[in-house]
Write an enzyme that holds these catalytic residues in place. Structure first.
Site, PDB file in Angstrom:
ATOM      1  N   ASN A 154       1.568  -1.220   0.172  1.00  0.00           N
ATOM      2  CA  ASN A 154       0.017   0.220  -0.010  1.00  0.00           C
ATOM      3  C   ASN A 154       1.487   1.618   0.124  1.00  0.00           C
ATOM      4  OD1 ASN A 154       0.690  -0.400   2.765  1.00  0.00           O
ATOM      5  ND2 ASN A 154      -1.161   0.424   3.480  1.00  0.00           N
ATOM      6  N   GLU A 252       4.418  -3.759  12.767  1.00  0.00           N
ATOM      7  CA  GLU A 252       3.207  -2.679  12.324  1.00  0.00           C
ATOM      8  C   GLU A 252       2.636  -3.108  11.475  1.00  0.00           C
ATOM      9  OE1 GLU A 252       3.478   0.112  13.405  1.00  0.00           O
ATOM     10  OE2 GLU A 252       5.445   0.584  14.069  1.00  0.00           O
ATOM     11  N   CYS A 286      -3.185   1.732   6.476  1.00  0.00           N
ATOM     12  CA  CYS A 286      -3.185   1.007   8.202  1.00  0.00           C
ATOM     13  C   CYS A 286      -3.800   2.156   8.945  1.00  0.00           C
ATOM     14  CB  CYS A 286      -2.495   0.378   8.524  1.00  0.00           C
ATOM     15  SG  CYS A 286      -0.245   0.225   7.771  1.00  0.00           S
ATOM     16  N   GLU A 466       8.615   3.406  13.969  1.00  0.00           N
ATOM     17  CA  GLU A 466       9.271   3.264  12.917  1.00  0.00           C
ATOM     18  C   GLU A 466       8.908   4.567  12.931  1.00  0.00           C
ATOM     19  OE1 GLU A 466       9.074   0.416  10.114  1.00  0.00           O
ATOM     20  OE2 GLU A 466       6.658   0.682   9.888  1.00  0.00           O
TER      21      GLU A 466
END
Ligand code: UN1
Length: 499
Positions: A154, A252, A286, A466
């Site tokens: 994505n 993640e 997400c 991250e």
């Protein structure tokens, strides 16, 4: 139509095919007749070669001064900037997002390059006084070793970049296993890393399926760290394998992000935010807004305006400038999102808009799904609890701010969140009480910037973040060093005690 690209693995500075003849196809999701690229369907043998190359390269890469490693990342940033449009066009064809968004995706990679490169001249440790005389105490960051980066489709440029650049600056060597839906984007990105002059073996690329190449990588004993972005189910498995083999693992995972709109909110602003958050990237982020928690006092008016605007969103291939919503990425995602419509009907939700595939005219060979609004959704329904990853938003009605926060927190996930209110006290309460890694006040749930930590709580992750300086904590180990220049044995906790 452009000729399909033949993507290869990149191992130890060479472009190689896999040992098997088997290949995977990457097709344009807006028109599945168009073959964008093929790539090798790699397995354990290719993973073995890539990890061995990374392992060998680590011996010298870790000794290159961090500011010199960073010079290469600056160069990568420059090259990404020069080739931004080419990457964006390819991305739009390969996974369907509109060009404006694809450019944003590459820009996120560029931002990450310049931010991470700056760390080459920081990578700060600490010094602190020792409790003993004539003794020096400090802690320094050291690289972890061979890192496996397993990345989703994505954000096919941004996510590999935001994992790779901090990892490289810290002195690690890498094996990248990109999603099988976006091999061409990953290949072009690695070509750019090669052109920038990264030494052989520092970055390796292995194409293939998660179950095969991905699994072999996660299980490989010489991989020291796995950084994975994907579903919570796969993440739990990756975490379990890493746990058994003492690997560092950074996960993640999913989200079920909500935007709250209170009765005092600027409704037009909240509406813009909801449309962008829910339907941007076809809901395939997400961080996407998949729940709108609306105060009863504005519910009807807000819903009316939302419907009016969502109805007018233009679906089409991402490569066409007027497109606002691209296709879903593949047939499996189309099936998954469609499947949730049956769930929604079964649970008694009301479909106010969309709810089905769109296949008229030029969209007939694409995985297009109409922007979908589900009403009368209750907090415990599956459509309010599970990640759908499509252009589907559920409307939930609440009577108070407290109830809104309770509903927002009431899922197993905790990535992004948003509250629209003009009340400063509520805003601060929200910042304190929301269980999520990211909270926006008067902004949508999407749009994170690379110099701040990114990640979530609960089943969204496993405690890591991250990007930003937080990424350094993922990609380095602390080494604590004591230098005793007293010339005698000094026993801490004992020799400095009189009692
Ligand atoms: C993702 O969906 O995995 O905040 C990443 C955002 C983007 C990153 C999304 N900057 O929506």
């Amino acid at each position: 139509m452009t000729m399909p690209l033949t993507c290869l693995n990149y191992i130890n500075g060479e472009w190689l095919s896999a040992h098997t003849e088997a290949t995977l196809e990457s097709r344009n999701p807006a028109d599945w007749q168009e073959l964008v690229a093929t790539c090798p369907r790699s397995g354990a043998q290719e993973v073995e070669a890539a990890v061995a190359a990374a392992q060998r390269a680590f011996a010298s890469w870790r000794l290159v001064p961090a500011p010199a490693r960073a010079e290469l990342i600056y160069r990568i940033g420059e090259l990404l900037r020069q080739r931004k449009e080419e990457l964006a066009q390819l991305m739009s064809r390969e996974m369907g997002k509109p060009l404006t968004e694809a450019r944003g995706d590459v820009q996120e990679g560029i931002d990450c390059a310049f931010y991470s490169a700056g760390e080459g001249r920081r990578l700060f440790g600490q010094t602190t006084p020792s409790e003993m005389p004539n003794k020096f105490a400090m802690s320094v960051r050291v690289p972890v070793g061979v890192c496996a980066l397993i990345t989703p489709w994505n954000f096919p440029v941004a996510i590999p970049c935001w994992k790779a650049f901090p990892a490289l600056v810290c002195g690690n060597t890498l094996v990248l296993k990109p999603a099988e839906d976006t091999p061409a984007c990953a290949t072009l990105l690695v070509e750019i890393l090669q052109e920038a002059g990264l030494p052989a073996g520092v970055i390796n690329l292995v194409h293939g399926l998660g179950e095969e190449a991905g699994r072999a990588l996660v299980e490989h004993p010489d991989v020291a760290l796995v950084s994975f972005t994907g579903s919570s189910e796969t993440g739990a498995e990756v975490g379990a394998v890493c746990g058994r083999s003492y690997k560092r693992v950074c996960l993640e995972l999913g989200g079920k992000n909500a935007q709250v709109v209170m009765e005092d909110a600027d409704l037009e602003l909240a509406l813009e935010g909801a449309l962008w958050g829910a339907f941007g990237t076809t809901g395939q982020r997400c961080t996407a807004t998949s729940r709108l928690i609306l105060h009863r006092a504005i519910k009807d008016e807000f819903t009316r305006r939302l419907l009016e605007r969502a109805r007018r969103l233009r679906l089409g291939p991402g490569t066409e400038p007027e497109t606002e919503i691209g296709p879903l990425v593949n047939a499996a995602q189309l099936q998954r999102v469609s499947g949730y419509m049956d769930v929604a009907y079964g649970e008694g939700a009301r479909v106010l808009l969309g709810g089905e595939r769109v296949s008229e005219g030029k969209l007939k060979q694409g995985y297009f799904f109409a922007p979908t609004i589900l009403d009368e959704v209750k907090p415990d329904m599956r459509v309010a609890q599970e990640e759908i990853f499509g252009p589907v938003v559920s409307l939930l009605t609440v009577d108070s701010f407290e109830e809104a926060i309770q509903v927002l927190n009431g899922t197993p996930y905790g990535l992004s969140s948003s509250v629209y209110t003009q009340d400063i006290n509520r805003a601060f309460q929200a910042m304190r009480d929301i269980e999520a890694g990211i909270t926006y006040i008067n902004g949508p749930t999407i749009g994170a910037e690379v110099h701040l930590p990114f990640g979530g709580v609960k089943q969204t992750g496993n405690g890591h973040r991250e990007v930003g300086s937080a990424a350094l904590d993922v990609f380095t180990e602390w080494k604590t060093v004591y230098v005793d220049f007293s010339g005698r044995l000094q026993r801490a906790q004992i020799d400095n005690r009189q009692e």
